[in-house]
Design a protein around this motif. Structure first.
Motif, short mmCIF file in Angstrom:
data_model
loop_
_atom_site.label_atom_id
_atom_site.label_comp_id
_atom_site.label_asym_id
_atom_site.label_seq_id
_atom_site.Cartn_x
_atom_site.Cartn_y
_atom_site.Cartn_z
N GLU A 48 1.01 -1.02 0.47
CA GLU A 48 -0.23 0.22 -0.53
C GLU A 48 1.20 1.18 0.42
O GLU A 48 2.20 1.13 0.80
CB GLU A 48 -0.56 0.01 1.39
CG GLU A 48 -1.75 -0.35 1.14
CD GLU A 48 -3.17 -0.56 2.76
OE1 GLU A 48 -3.15 0.48 2.92
OE2 GLU A 48 -3.53 -1.36 3.00
N ALA A 70 3.37 4.78 14.71
CA ALA A 70 1.41 5.11 15.05
C ALA A 70 1.52 7.07 15.51
O ALA A 70 0.85 7.48 14.31
CB ALA A 70 0.69 4.78 15.11
N VAL A 75 -1.71 7.46 12.75
CA VAL A 75 -2.61 7.13 12.83
C VAL A 75 -2.77 6.58 13.23
O VAL A 75 -1.83 6.30 15.03
CB VAL A 75 -2.56 5.69 11.29
CG1 VAL A 75 -1.57 6.87 9.90
CG2 VAL A 75 -1.44 5.13 12.05
N LYS A 77 -4.35 3.34 16.11
CA LYS A 77 -3.26 2.41 16.79
C LYS A 77 -3.99 0.80 15.53
O LYS A 77 -3.18 0.54 15.36
CB LYS A 77 -3.83 1.47 17.79
CG LYS A 77 -2.93 2.47 18.56
CD LYS A 77 -2.71 2.19 20.66
CE LYS A 77 -3.34 1.16 21.16
NZ LYS A 77 -3.71 0.64 22.38
N ALA A 78 -5.95 1.12 15.48
CA ALA A 78 -6.16 0.10 14.58
C ALA A 78 -5.89 -0.06 13.03
O ALA A 78 -5.17 -0.79 12.53
CB ALA A 78 -7.50 0.55 14.54
N THR A 79 -5.30 0.71 12.81
CA THR A 79 -4.41 1.51 11.32
C THR A 79 -2.96 0.40 11.54
O THR A 79 -3.07 0.29 9.96
CB THR A 79 -4.49 3.00 10.88
OG1 THR A 79 -5.84 3.26 10.70
CG2 THR A 79 -4.36 3.34 9.90
N MET A 80 -2.30 1.15 12.43
CA MET A 80 -1.20 0.35 12.26
C MET A 80 -0.85 -0.76 12.87
O MET A 80 0.04 -1.34 11.62
CB MET A 80 -0.40 1.81 13.48
CG MET A 80 1.04 1.35 13.40
SD MET A 80 1.96 1.74 11.87
CE MET A 80 2.19 3.67 11.14
N SER A 81 -1.43 -1.55 12.60
CA SER A 81 -1.33 -2.66 13.62
C SER A 81 -1.76 -3.56 12.10
O SER A 81 -1.03 -4.63 12.00
CB SER A 81 -2.73 -3.70 14.59
OG SER A 81 -2.51 -2.66 16.07
N ARG A 82 -3.55 -2.94 11.15
CA ARG A 82 -2.48 -3.24 10.01
C ARG A 82 -2.36 -3.19 8.69
O ARG A 82 -1.88 -4.29 8.24
CB ARG A 82 -5.44 -2.16 9.18
CG ARG A 82 -5.04 -2.76 8.17
CD ARG A 82 -6.33 -2.63 7.48
NE ARG A 82 -6.04 -1.18 7.33
CZ ARG A 82 -5.18 -0.23 6.43
NH1 ARG A 82 -4.64 -1.58 4.79
NH2 ARG A 82 -5.21 1.07 6.44
N GLN A 83 -1.69 -2.30 8.45
CA GLN A 83 -0.59 -1.72 8.12
C GLN A 83 0.38 -2.86 8.73
O GLN A 83 1.77 -3.64 7.43
CB GLN A 83 0.48 -0.63 8.41
CG GLN A 83 -1.36 0.99 6.94
CD GLN A 83 -0.68 1.83 7.36
OE1 GLN A 83 0.08 2.41 7.61
NE2 GLN A 83 -0.78 2.59 6.33
#
Length: 156
Positions: A48, A70, A75, A77-83
């Motif tokens: 991405e 993050a 961004v 925490k959820a976005t960072m975990s996904r990335q």
């Protein structure tokens, strides 16, 4: 319509300098987003665009906690975990327990990630050398200084 003799634009007293700045930053940011997408695909076809900045940060600063990444990228925490999960699946980063806090994880580039990011960044620097070949080195240094000043000012 009258001539603007006081450096005032049409935007409620904004000077033409700030209108020019807004226009040029818009162009620069649009091109930067497109370039970031290209560089991400050069690192890995499934990467991405937004994750490219994470890889560069890890290359420059070494392993870090996900929360630090993050905060730097801006961004949640959820976005960072996904990335980070996506980057792990691509074999570009690895996580390990933080020896200072067993509940936290440290993220770092894998050797494959380091090799791929390094190759893309080196190609980008070579493009900068070509694109700025007509500039005096002092001008390039001044541009870098001003961009650093801009970036620091935007952190506030």
């Amino acid at each position: 319509m009258h001539e603007d003799t006081h450096g005032e634009g049409h935007g409620g007293g904004e000077s033409t300098e700030f209108l020019s700045l807004e226009r040029e930053l818009t162009v620069l940011l649009r091109r930067a987003r497109a370039n970031q997408g290209e560089m991400a695909r050069e690192v890995h076809p499934d990467l991405e665009s937004a994750a490219y900045g994470l890889l560069v940060r890890l290359e420059e600063c070494g392993r870090q906690r996900a929360t630090e990444l993050a905060a730097y990228i801006g961004v949640g925490k959820a976005t960072m975990s996904r990335q980070l999960r996506a980057l792990e699946q691509l074999g570009l980063v690895a996580r390990e327990p933080d020896p200072a806090d067993g509940r936290a994880w440290l993220v770092d580039l894998t050797e494959e990630g380091r090799t791929r990011v390094g190759r893309v960044r080196e190609a980008r620097r070579a493009r900068y050398v070509r694109n700025f070949s007509g500039w005096d080195r002092a001008e390039v240094a001044e541009l870098a200084r001003l961009l650093q000043q801009l970036n620091r000012g935007m952190e506030k």
